[in-house]
Scaffold this motif. Structure first.
Motif, mmCIF file in Angstrom:
data_model
loop_
_atom_site.group_PDB
_atom_site.id
_atom_site.type_symbol
_atom_site.label_atom_id
_atom_site.label_comp_id
_atom_site.label_asym_id
_atom_site.label_seq_id
_atom_site.Cartn_x
_atom_site.Cartn_y
_atom_site.Cartn_z
ATOM 1 N N PRO A 1 -9.057 -6.722 -0.463
ATOM 2 C CA PRO A 1 -9.257 -6.801 -1.883
ATOM 3 C C PRO A 1 -8.767 -5.672 -2.666
ATOM 4 O O PRO A 1 -8.465 -6.283 -3.898
ATOM 5 C CB PRO A 1 -10.873 -6.664 -1.701
ATOM 6 N N ARG A 2 -8.305 -4.510 -2.313
ATOM 7 C CA ARG A 2 -7.601 -3.896 -2.940
ATOM 8 C C ARG A 2 -6.162 -3.862 -3.451
ATOM 9 O O ARG A 2 -5.435 -2.875 -3.805
ATOM 10 C CB ARG A 2 -7.902 -2.257 -2.445
ATOM 11 N N ALA A 3 -5.650 -4.921 -2.707
ATOM 12 C CA ALA A 3 -4.249 -4.877 -2.619
ATOM 13 C C ALA A 3 -3.864 -5.339 -4.298
ATOM 14 O O ALA A 3 -4.684 -6.202 -5.073
ATOM 15 C CB ALA A 3 -3.886 -6.013 -2.107
ATOM 16 N N VAL A 4 -2.662 -4.848 -4.615
ATOM 17 C CA VAL A 4 -2.291 -5.191 -5.834
ATOM 18 C C VAL A 4 -1.269 -6.508 -5.972
ATOM 19 O O VAL A 4 -0.394 -6.413 -4.947
ATOM 20 C CB VAL A 4 -1.312 -3.810 -6.619
ATOM 21 N N TYR B 1 3.971 -3.274 4.227
ATOM 22 C CA TYR B 1 3.621 -3.170 5.368
ATOM 23 C C TYR B 1 2.082 -2.640 5.229
ATOM 24 O O TYR B 1 1.339 -2.834 6.031
ATOM 25 C CB TYR B 1 4.400 -2.284 6.107
ATOM 26 N N LEU B 2 1.810 -2.118 4.153
ATOM 27 C CA LEU B 2 0.359 -1.633 3.765
ATOM 28 C C LEU B 2 -0.643 -2.538 3.836
ATOM 29 O O LEU B 2 -1.567 -2.741 4.184
ATOM 30 C CB LEU B 2 0.351 -0.738 2.541
ATOM 31 N N ALA B 3 -0.348 -3.828 2.984
ATOM 32 C CA ALA B 3 -0.838 -4.947 3.058
ATOM 33 C C ALA B 3 -1.013 -5.764 4.272
ATOM 34 O O ALA B 3 -1.791 -6.177 4.824
ATOM 35 C CB ALA B 3 -0.511 -5.981 2.026
ATOM 36 N N ARG B 4 0.098 -5.991 5.032
ATOM 37 C CA ARG B 4 0.239 -6.520 6.437
ATOM 38 C C ARG B 4 -0.851 -5.460 7.481
ATOM 39 O O ARG B 4 -1.162 -6.468 8.177
ATOM 40 C CB ARG B 4 1.653 -6.359 7.001
ATOM 41 N N TRP C 1 3.742 2.874 -4.523
ATOM 42 C CA TRP C 1 4.311 3.046 -3.128
ATOM 43 C C TRP C 1 3.403 3.070 -2.239
ATOM 44 O O TRP C 1 3.460 3.029 -0.931
ATOM 45 C CB TRP C 1 5.389 4.195 -3.258
ATOM 46 N N GLU C 2 1.983 3.664 -2.689
ATOM 47 C CA GLU C 2 1.150 4.153 -1.512
ATOM 48 C C GLU C 2 0.060 3.109 -1.388
ATOM 49 O O GLU C 2 -1.038 3.261 -0.865
ATOM 50 C CB GLU C 2 0.403 5.262 -1.872
ATOM 51 N N VAL C 3 0.221 1.972 -2.066
ATOM 52 C CA VAL C 3 -0.854 0.973 -2.036
ATOM 53 C C VAL C 3 -0.530 -0.326 -1.594
ATOM 54 O O VAL C 3 0.683 -0.586 -1.463
ATOM 55 C CB VAL C 3 -1.579 0.644 -3.576
#
Length: 393
Positions: free
Chosen positions: A71-74, A50-53, A31-33
């Motif tokens: 790079p730290r996206a799952v 939206y965090l990745a966006r 939820w937080e990544v």
DNA sequence: TCTGGGGTCCTAGGACCC
DNA sequence: TCTGGGGTCCTAGGACCC
């Protein structure tokens, strides 16, 4: 605040980052990544939360680029069965509001709430109620655009994202539309946008104030007329109630990008067989057959060609589809061209019951049809991996 | 290690038929 | 001895959408 939504009976509902939201809703650890759905190997991003966006990741972007941006996206794999299940449930929720639901895709629908006002309140109130229902029942959020026509409602929902509602009353249509960039209009993609920019048409307002004949000279009669109408927010107000699930499909196809480009005819023939089998099986499940077989070939430099052939009798037989596909491929006479992707599509689908087989000619094919059906039954009983064409083993 | 996979619709030319 | 049109089917390509 005055509720201006009474003159706006069309709702466009759009799930927020649908695939990503569904993928993480049972995964509190995500939820937080930043999360990216799809985009492994040579693939592109299907959806990103939206965090990745925030890092510039967008759907449709090559996965390589997305991973470089964040790079730290799952990265998670898409689960289409799950997406379909959630989509059906959401559409059912919509139908509790009104039967006039036009599903556009798994994660979008138009609703006509004209008849629901007495029971449920104004369109704005209905939009908020509906958002709460989706959130409570499915644990995901959506955004809603409210307007008098479908195209304005569609643009309004985009403006409402994420997790909001935007109402565009009739008197606000031009002030809403005209500052927008032409590329934001539904139906204006990269090519048309570039073309319009070359004519100095940057905003929707520019489009609206160009005389129709001038516009038609630039982009053609029918597109010109269409764009002019969109620029004034004037398109259909009536929905075509339907669900994506029960819409009869006009064509079915499958294609595959190779892990690495190839010029090996054996590899290509085998891939065409796999794709033909996949398509023909879907056709048998849907009880349809088709006469026109099209192959797609994309070369290493991304140029893409299609070749098609219409056969005398509609078919749902793997062998017939593959034979025609291979014929079309061989007719290209390629020597050492590096190929990136091949595809197989069957068009002109009709209900299988309406296909009459000429016994004299069809006799030999009946053996293949029976064999296909036996394979279908075995796959159903023992699973997809249990059985398939020998040359794929 | 740039650029997926599933679709729909439109255009345009040529063949063929009446 | 001039040169109809309309309709449908087929093929190829292209634009667009999610």
């Amino acid at each position: 605040m005055t509720d201006l939504s009474w003159a706006c009976p069309i709702l466009h509902v759009d799930m927020d980052a649908f695939y990503a939201s569904v993928a993480v809703r049972e995964r509190p650890d995500l939820w937080e990544v930043p999360v990216i759905v799809g985009g492994g190997g040579r693939g592109v991003v299907l959806s990103a939360n939206y965090l990745a966006r925030h890092y510039g990741v967008r759907s449709g972007m090559p996965g390589t680029r997305a991973r470089r941006l964040c790079p730290r996206a799952v990265v998670v794999s898409p689960d289409y069965d799950e997406f379909t299940t959630v989509s059906r449930a959401v559409m059912e929720t919509f139908r509790r509001i009104t039967p006039l639901v036009e599903a556009v895709s798994l994660d979008e629908a138009f609703l006509d709430v004209r008849g629901s006002a007495k029971r449920l309140g104004s369109p704005l109130e209905i939009a908020e109620r509906l958002r709460a229902m989706v959130h409570d029942e499915q644990g995901i959020t959506c955004s809603v655009g409210v307007a008098a026509t479908v195209s304005v409602a569609k643009l309004a929902s985009r403006r409402a994202k994420p997790d909001g509602v935007v109402v565009v009353p009739p008197e606000a249509i031009t002030s809403f539309l005209h500052p927008m960039e032409v590329g934001e209009l539904w139906g204006v993609g990269e090519k048309t946008r570039d073309l319009l920019l070359r004519f100095g048409l940057v905003t929707v307002g520019d489009l609206a104030h160009t005389p129709l004949p001038t516009l038609q000279r630039a982009v053609g009669d029918s597109l010109g007329r269409h764009l002019h109408q969109l620029a004034w927010g004037a398109d259909r107000r009536e929905l075509v109630p339907r669900s994506t699930a029960d819409d009869p499909e006009k064509s079915m196809g499958a294609n595959e990008t190779f892990g690495r480009d190839t010029d090996d005819r054996d590899i290509i023939s085998r891939e065409l067989l796999r794709l033909s089998a996949r398509v023909a099986r879907r056709m048998r499940t849907a009880e349809v057959a088709g006469r026109t077989i099209t192959i797609t070939v994309r070369f290493a430099d991304f140029t893409t060609i299609t070749r098609s052939r219409t056969i005398p009798e509609a078919t749902d037989v793997t062998h017939e589809v593959h034979r025609t596909a291979l014929l079309l491929f061989d007719a290209l006479g390629l020597q050492r061209a590096r190929i990136r992707l091949v595809g197989v599509r069957v068009e002109g689908l009709v209900p299988r019951g309406s296909v009459h087989r000429q016994l004299m000619l069809g006799e030999r094919e009946h053996g293949w049809r029976d064999a296909d059906r036996a394979v279908d039954r075995a796959r159903f009983r023992f699973g997809a991996e249990a059985i398939g064409p020998a040359s794929l083993l």
